[in-house]
Design an enzyme around this catalytic site. Structure first.
Site, short mmCIF file in Angstrom:
data_model
loop_
_atom_site.label_atom_id
_atom_site.label_comp_id
_atom_site.label_asym_id
_atom_site.label_seq_id
_atom_site.Cartn_x
_atom_site.Cartn_y
_atom_site.Cartn_z
N SER A 108 0.83 -1.21 0.00
CA SER A 108 0.00 0.00 0.00
C SER A 108 0.87 1.26 0.00
O SER A 108 0.37 2.34 -0.31
CB SER A 108 -0.90 0.00 1.24
OG SER A 108 -0.09 0.07 2.41
N TYR A 162 -4.23 1.22 3.84
CA TYR A 162 -5.31 0.31 3.45
C TYR A 162 -6.06 -0.22 4.66
O TYR A 162 -7.21 -0.61 4.57
CB TYR A 162 -4.72 -0.91 2.71
CG TYR A 162 -4.38 -0.73 1.25
CD1 TYR A 162 -4.32 0.54 0.66
CD2 TYR A 162 -4.11 -1.84 0.46
CE1 TYR A 162 -3.99 0.68 -0.68
CE2 TYR A 162 -3.79 -1.71 -0.89
CZ TYR A 162 -3.72 -0.45 -1.45
OH TYR A 162 -3.40 -0.32 -2.77
N GLY A 163 -5.36 -0.31 5.78
CA GLY A 163 -5.87 -1.05 6.94
C GLY A 163 -7.18 -0.55 7.53
O GLY A 163 -7.85 -1.27 8.25
N CYS A 199 2.72 -6.96 1.92
CA CYS A 199 1.72 -6.26 2.72
C CYS A 199 0.80 -7.30 3.35
O CYS A 199 0.17 -8.08 2.63
CB CYS A 199 0.93 -5.34 1.78
SG CYS A 199 -0.44 -4.47 2.56
N ASN A 200 0.77 -7.31 4.67
CA ASN A 200 -0.09 -8.28 5.37
C ASN A 200 -1.56 -8.01 5.10
O ASN A 200 -2.36 -8.93 4.99
CB ASN A 200 0.15 -8.18 6.88
CG ASN A 200 1.57 -8.58 7.26
OD1 ASN A 200 1.82 -9.71 7.62
ND2 ASN A 200 2.51 -7.65 7.15
N CYS A 235 2.79 -5.81 10.24
CA CYS A 235 2.53 -4.87 9.14
C CYS A 235 3.90 -4.42 8.68
O CYS A 235 4.75 -4.06 9.51
CB CYS A 235 1.71 -3.68 9.63
SG CYS A 235 1.68 -2.27 8.50
N THR A 236 4.13 -4.43 7.37
CA THR A 236 5.50 -4.18 6.89
C THR A 236 5.97 -2.75 7.17
O THR A 236 7.16 -2.49 7.24
CB THR A 236 5.61 -4.53 5.38
OG1 THR A 236 4.59 -3.83 4.66
CG2 THR A 236 5.45 -6.02 5.17
N HIS A 237 5.02 -1.84 7.34
CA HIS A 237 5.43 -0.48 7.71
C HIS A 237 6.08 -0.44 9.09
O HIS A 237 7.03 0.31 9.32
CB HIS A 237 4.21 0.45 7.74
CG HIS A 237 3.76 0.94 6.40
ND1 HIS A 237 3.06 0.15 5.51
CD2 HIS A 237 3.90 2.14 5.78
CE1 HIS A 237 2.77 0.85 4.44
NE2 HIS A 237 3.28 2.06 4.57
N1 DGL Z 1 2.08 -2.39 4.95
C1 DGL Z 1 0.80 -2.94 5.14
C2 DGL Z 1 0.76 -4.23 5.91
O1 DGL Z 1 1.74 -4.95 5.92
C3 DGL Z 1 -0.44 -2.12 5.21
C4 DGL Z 1 -0.45 -0.79 5.77
C5 DGL Z 1 -1.73 -0.05 5.44
O2 DGL Z 1 -1.82 0.42 4.32
O3 DGL Z 1 -2.61 0.03 6.31
O4 DGL Z 1 -0.24 -4.57 6.48
#
Ligand code: DGL
Length: 256
Positions: free
Chosen positions: A10, A41-42, A72-73, A180-182
């Site tokens: 995302s 996205y979450g 992205c999870n 979450c990868t962020h």
């Molecule tokens: N990086 C994303 C993940 O691993 C999503 C972050 C988002 O857009 O909410 O879930």
């Protein structure tokens, strides 16, 4: 085998996974697409997460990728099954690293941080049923926005994490899962605030899985210096941020 490996997220979070993959597979070419314009996205409804993920993956497919990493999870939980049914290229997807965290559990708790969508979807419930004993899922409210903003001090990050996890600062915590990868870009702050806990993420495992999937499919590039090309729906400012988060800058990096 020629052709690039497509990475989708995302936003900039998937760069943390790409860093692992570039380290492990230096001969490969990578195309990274971050949908920064629509992140996070979450907090979005499931149908919208699916549609946005599909658009991002279509963008990469048009460029002719030989494999896809859903870095992205959230997008994995929402849309990986459909993509696996419909695409013929190998797909590597992500889930919160509950399994390794479960094996690290002693007497304390395991905290699982992920987006609201990841925690609400059936994939996570299945994971909890298998490895969730003693684990407490928590929405990492505000953390994706912080990382996407690109400019935050250690103090600001600490404040955000402290306000989320205040009740646990004095508890015995065995592990914190960064689902979450962020959040992986905040790892040093979690380590500083919870020195007694193992901070667990799925990035290295995902890179190893990518390597083994490419090996099984006879799709590894045998030699040469790999290139990385970055794309963002949010344009220049996000491309600059992605570039600054990429490690091993000796490899050639181009902006799309
Ligand atoms: N990086 C994303 C993940 O691993 C999503 C972050 C988002 O857009 O909410 O879930």
């Amino acid at each position: 085998m020629e052709g690039s490996i497509g990475f989708f997220d995302s936003g900039v979070g998937g760069i943390s996974v790409l860093n692992e993959a570039r380290g492990l597979l230096p001969h490969e070419d990578f195309l990274y697409y971050g949908d920064n314009l629509n992140a996070p996205y979450g907090e979005k409804p499931l149908e919208q997460i699916r549609a946005l993920t599909q658009d991002g993956v279509d963008f990469l497919l048009k460029k002719g990728i030989k494999a896809l990493v859903i870095a992205c999870n959230t997008a994995t939980s929402a849309h990986a099954e459909t993509l696996r049914r419909e695409l013929s290229i190998p797909i590597v997807a992500m889930e919160p690293a509950l399994k390794p965290a479960h094996s690290l559990r002693k007497q304390g708790r395991v905290l699982v941080l992920a987006t609201r969508a990841t925690l609400a979807l059936p994939k996570f419930r299945q994971l909890m049923a298998l490895y969730g004993e003693g684990a407490l899922p928590l929405v990492g409210e505000g953390l994706v926005e912080l990382v996407e903003s690109g400019c935050f001090s250690a103090k600001e990050a600490d404040e955000a994490i402290r306000s989320l996890l205040a009740p646990f600062l004095r508890e015995s915590i065995d592990a914190i899962v960064l689902g979450c990868t962020h959040y992986v870009f905040l790892r040093p702050r979690f380590e500083a605030l919870f020195p007694g806990a193992a901070i667990v993420d799925g990035n290295a495992g995902t890179a190893r899985r990518l390597q083994s999937v490419l090996t099984q499919n006879n799709a590894l590039r045998p030699g040469g210096r790999g290139k990385t090309k970055l794309f963002s729906s949010g344009g220049e400012p996000f491309l600059r941020l992605m570039h600054s988060l990429l490690e091993e800058k000796a490899n050639e990096v181009q902006h799309g």
